[in-house]
Design a protein around this motif. Sequence first.
Motif, PDB file in Angstrom:
ATOM      1  N   PRO A   1      -0.612  -0.932 -56.339  1.00  0.00           N
ATOM      2  CA  PRO A   1      -0.741  -1.434 -54.967  1.00  0.00           C
ATOM      3  C   PRO A   1      -1.317  -2.858 -54.990  1.00  0.00           C
ATOM      4  O   PRO A   1      -2.212  -3.150 -55.788  1.00  0.00           O
ATOM      5  N   LEU A   2      -0.792  -3.728 -54.138  1.00  0.00           N
ATOM      6  CA  LEU A   2      -1.235  -5.130 -54.127  1.00  0.00           C
ATOM      7  C   LEU A   2      -2.592  -5.267 -53.454  1.00  0.00           C
ATOM      8  O   LEU A   2      -2.985  -4.442 -52.633  1.00  0.00           O
ATOM      9  N   GLY A   3      -3.321  -6.316 -53.843  1.00  0.00           N
ATOM     10  CA  GLY A   3      -4.628  -6.583 -53.246  1.00  0.00           C
ATOM     11  C   GLY A   3      -4.507  -7.478 -52.032  1.00  0.00           C
ATOM     12  O   GLY A   3      -3.466  -8.096 -51.792  1.00  0.00           O
ATOM     13  N   SER A   4      -5.592  -7.549 -51.277  1.00  0.00           N
ATOM     14  CA  SER A   4      -5.596  -8.375 -50.063  1.00  0.00           C
ATOM     15  C   SER A   4      -5.526  -9.857 -50.424  1.00  0.00           C
ATOM     16  O   SER A   4      -6.311 -10.347 -51.234  1.00  0.00           O
ATOM     17  N   PRO A   5      -4.583 -10.588 -49.797  1.00  0.00           N
ATOM     18  CA  PRO A   5      -4.509 -12.040 -50.038  1.00  0.00           C
ATOM     19  C   PRO A   5      -5.406 -12.835 -49.086  1.00  0.00           C
ATOM     20  O   PRO A   5      -5.319 -14.055 -49.033  1.00  0.00           O
ATOM     21  N   ARG A   6      -6.276 -12.153 -48.357  1.00  0.00           N
ATOM     22  CA  ARG A   6      -7.093 -12.809 -47.338  1.00  0.00           C
ATOM     23  C   ARG A   6      -7.982 -13.900 -47.963  1.00  0.00           C
ATOM     24  O   ARG A   6      -8.471 -13.748 -49.068  1.00  0.00           O
TER      25      ARG A   6
ATOM     26  N   ALA B   1       3.575 -12.190 -53.409  1.00  0.00           N
ATOM     27  CA  ALA B   1       3.705 -11.232 -54.513  1.00  0.00           C
ATOM     28  C   ALA B   1       4.614 -10.102 -54.048  1.00  0.00           C
ATOM     29  O   ALA B   1       4.574  -9.699 -52.878  1.00  0.00           O
ATOM     30  N   ARG B   2       5.438  -9.608 -54.973  1.00  0.00           N
ATOM     31  CA  ARG B   2       6.304  -8.472 -54.649  1.00  0.00           C
ATOM     32  C   ARG B   2       6.267  -7.493 -55.823  1.00  0.00           C
ATOM     33  O   ARG B   2       6.346  -7.901 -56.980  1.00  0.00           O
ATOM     34  N   SER B   3       6.143  -6.221 -55.496  1.00  0.00           N
ATOM     35  CA  SER B   3       6.112  -5.189 -56.531  1.00  0.00           C
ATOM     36  C   SER B   3       7.471  -4.509 -56.609  1.00  0.00           C
ATOM     37  O   SER B   3       8.285  -4.614 -55.683  1.00  0.00           O
ATOM     38  N   PRO B   4       7.765  -3.807 -57.713  1.00  0.00           N
ATOM     39  CA  PRO B   4       9.041  -3.087 -57.825  1.00  0.00           C
ATOM     40  C   PRO B   4       9.238  -2.094 -56.679  1.00  0.00           C
ATOM     41  O   PRO B   4      10.357  -1.841 -56.232  1.00  0.00           O
TER      42      PRO B   4
ATOM     43  N   GLN C   1      -3.060 -10.560 -58.707  1.00  0.00           N
ATOM     44  CA  GLN C   1      -1.921 -10.075 -57.904  1.00  0.00           C
ATOM     45  C   GLN C   1      -0.658  -9.961 -58.757  1.00  0.00           C
ATOM     46  O   GLN C   1       0.104  -8.984 -58.634  1.00  0.00           O
ATOM     47  N   HIS C   2      -0.447 -10.956 -59.619  1.00  0.00           N
ATOM     48  CA  HIS C   2       0.732 -10.923 -60.500  1.00  0.00           C
ATOM     49  C   HIS C   2       0.672  -9.681 -61.395  1.00  0.00           C
ATOM     50  O   HIS C   2       1.677  -8.965 -61.543  1.00  0.00           O
ATOM     51  N   LEU C   3      -0.501  -9.404 -61.964  1.00  0.00           N
ATOM     52  CA  LEU C   3      -0.646  -8.212 -62.811  1.00  0.00           C
ATOM     53  C   LEU C   3      -0.405  -6.932 -62.027  1.00  0.00           C
ATOM     54  O   LEU C   3       0.280  -6.008 -62.487  1.00  0.00           O
ATOM     55  N   ARG C   4      -0.999  -6.857 -60.820  1.00  0.00           N
ATOM     56  CA  ARG C   4      -0.797  -5.660 -59.992  1.00  0.00           C
ATOM     57  C   ARG C   4       0.686  -5.489 -59.685  1.00  0.00           C
ATOM     58  O   ARG C   4       1.222  -4.374 -59.746  1.00  0.00           O
TER      59      ARG C   4
ATOM     60  N   ILE D   1      -5.087   3.966 -58.765  1.00  0.00           N
ATOM     61  CA  ILE D   1      -3.963   3.526 -57.939  1.00  0.00           C
ATOM     62  C   ILE D   1      -4.181   3.912 -56.480  1.00  0.00           C
ATOM     63  O   ILE D   1      -3.918   3.131 -55.572  1.00  0.00           O
ATOM     64  N   HIS D   2      -4.730   5.104 -56.258  1.00  0.00           N
ATOM     65  CA  HIS D   2      -4.971   5.553 -54.879  1.00  0.00           C
ATOM     66  C   HIS D   2      -6.088   4.755 -54.231  1.00  0.00           C
ATOM     67  O   HIS D   2      -6.049   4.457 -53.040  1.00  0.00           O
ATOM     68  N   VAL D   3      -7.102   4.419 -55.022  1.00  0.00           N
ATOM     69  CA  VAL D   3      -8.210   3.615 -54.503  1.00  0.00           C
ATOM     70  C   VAL D   3      -7.699   2.225 -54.115  1.00  0.00           C
ATOM     71  O   VAL D   3      -8.037   1.692 -53.052  1.00  0.00           O
ATOM     72  N   MET D   4      -6.861   1.640 -54.964  1.00  0.00           N
ATOM     73  CA  MET D   4      -6.268   0.325 -54.660  1.00  0.00           C
ATOM     74  C   MET D   4      -5.424   0.371 -53.394  1.00  0.00           C
ATOM     75  O   MET D   4      -5.441  -0.567 -52.598  1.00  0.00           O
ATOM     76  N   ALA D   5      -4.664   1.437 -53.244  1.00  0.00           N
ATOM     77  CA  ALA D   5      -3.771   1.551 -52.086  1.00  0.00           C
ATOM     78  C   ALA D   5      -4.580   1.721 -50.804  1.00  0.00           C
ATOM     79  O   ALA D   5      -4.219   1.201 -49.750  1.00  0.00           O
ATOM     80  N   ARG D   6      -5.685   2.463 -50.886  1.00  0.00           N
ATOM     81  CA  ARG D   6      -6.479   2.772 -49.691  1.00  0.00           C
ATOM     82  C   ARG D   6      -7.237   1.561 -49.184  1.00  0.00           C
ATOM     83  O   ARG D   6      -7.444   1.408 -47.981  1.00  0.00           O
TER      84      ARG D   6
END
Lengths: 384, 384
Positions: free
Chosen positions: B303-308, B199-202, B294-297, A332-337
């Motif tokens: 933390p969400l991934g880059s949508p670039r 995408a939106r997370s809780p 992204q949906h899974l994250r 989770i920290h790696v993903m956030a960073r």
Amino acid sequence: MSETNRPVPSVGMVGGGQLARMTHQAAIPLGVGFRVLANTPTDSAALVCADVQLGDDRALPDLLTFAKSCDVLTFDHEHVPEPVLRELERAGAVLRPGRDALRYAQDKLLMRVRAEELGAPCPRWRAVTTVEHVADFAAGTGWPVVLKAARGGYDGKGVWVVDDEAGAAVVVERATGAGVPLLVEEKVAFSRELAVQVARSPYGQVAVYPVVETVQRDGICHEVIAPAPGLDEEKATHAQELAIELAHALGVVGMLAVELFETERGVVVNELAMRPHNSGHWTIEGARTSQFEQHLRAVLDLPLGSPRTVGRYTVMANLLGGGDPDVFGRYIHVMARDPELKVHLYGKEVRPGRKIGHVTVVGDDHVDLLERARHAAAYLKGEA
Amino acid sequence: MSETNRPVPSVGMVGGGQLARMTHQAAIPLGVGFRVLANTPTDSAALVCADVQLGDDRALPDLLTFAKSCDVLTFDHEHVPEPVLRELERAGAVLRPGRDALRYAQDKLLMRVRAEELGAPCPRWRAVTTVEHVADFAAGTGWPVVLKAARGGYDGKGVWVVDDEAGAAVVVERATGAGVPLLVEEKVAFSRELAVQVARSPYGQVAVYPVVETVQRDGICHEVIAPAPGLDEEKATHAQELAIELAHALGVVGMLAVELFETERGVVVNELAMRPHNSGHWTIEGARTSQFEQHLRAVLDLPLGSPRTVGRYTVMANLLGGGDPDVFGRYIHVMARDPELKVHLYGKEVRPGRKIGHVTVVGDDHVDLLERARHAAAYLKGEA
């Protein structure tokens, strides 16, 4: 699986490791049938693939049953014994790569003989059965030398760097005791290690990927930089041509990985593998066609996909298990960073030093990419 | 599935269609658990996913059983009835998106009320129960008008463009007979259709993708060009902000797709979907993080991934079934003609007009990309 009203071809992969897992992932969009022969239900590929046969992936009866449900058999590893492959072919199974090609990936001695016949640059080498043979050889090349098991190995190892006769004696004695044939090779003075991958179809079509730099530590691939930074264009083309020549001459079908040493005199062939390879994991994000998709296209004799790169550089770093098994907590920290970084986990139980996944990052500056991939790998191991 | 010595979270997707199939593909590298509740073993996702529960994906008993095996439930479609969702939440299931958000994707009337409250630009509309209501409305907007089923529909349809009172009467009568509530909307004079995904997370983190152009024919998405060529930057930013505002205000968790009309006065909201969406299939190859990853994250509160974006343009075209079911036979020619093109097949039986897959191609010139994607789609349908 049926895409259409007529059956689509089905590939069976022998072995349920991470290569089969990632090949399953590539089979989904292709819409072809994909089965795995796995030893246990917790094998990396068995955890995700819908169509799994459980059995001994080196034993003839299980392989014969498996072969009946697939149009083509291919391999996650090189460990199916040659006599078993022969019986499979005799029973009508379509092996890709076939037995004639696979033996060069299974037997390093055969590979050296054939590579030299083909004029491929190799280290000096000879087959050895006694420590005197090793000492004779080292008298010409100097110590240290590299002892290699031609097939198999012992204690989970197949390559030993030995500094002197005493060191060689230990390896020769234990290998002889285990019935493992040995060869000795000079320890090549290389500036770095490279690898090149090529796909070849039964039709004879080839698609070659850029030459990559691989960083090995303790005999394990740690990082891959694609393409190899600053590699002379002539040397790169020569390495790619070499891989294509080997693929044709050895009759490879599917992916061929050629591991190379870069030296002052040019490249020297180290090892071959006839399957998707750790040096090609970067292609999942970094190339238009991943090595896994390409392997499937090749073994099904479909037209090959473009091996063109997506970004300027792609860097991959392996994730090795550390002391603390809670990889997911650190994930989770790696993903956030680093939201651009892609983490691949293989679903394997964490054990120190075991490959449990890899990370990939694509961008323009390979120094920055390597730093980010290394940081993520170290952090996930519990070291950062 | 266990990546580490402690359990990793597990997502259950309700429905076994192609969205679940592609989400399974994205779950493999993430190493998270992924289960599917599918109606039949030949559902698109059930063909490839290791962990499938067979059952009725709209019925409470099967959903309750399914929920027990997953940390989080998410959805391949909007068809689980609201009372069933309520009982699931009451039983302690974690629904993402939750029932409060989902009702705006399930009920077009509720969505219009709420969207207007939030100040989102909408077409003129009203709820109707008689043909006189429709005629009154059309007296203000002019014919034709668009009749929509607020929930459900009949004859497999939920949207009807009607030219006059007689046409409206047919729809109103049949919808009333089927117990389907209706609304009427003005037929927006749009220059083209657009879509934007967020995408939106809780946790409240959002990641927004570029605005894309969608080409619809007969109510079916045919092509997507990402990003929308020539779209005014201010309009694009406004559309992205609108999607983010809607995601926050509606409490969406996971992917939200907002379908828009581009008009002279700006963008107008057409439809919402709270799941991976056809307008985002391009992200598999065209963005650093696909909509499925992204949906899974998001639903796992990672933390969400880059949508670039990866290339300058990405074009996607849907593959629709044609008269001849032998898609695979034609597939080989498409692969041979364009090695850069990616074909995705969903494992679905071919029926005329049915979505059976899509193709994607990434590059610099969107006109060329569209021509290539269209050609491949037409050829695979048997038309080229």
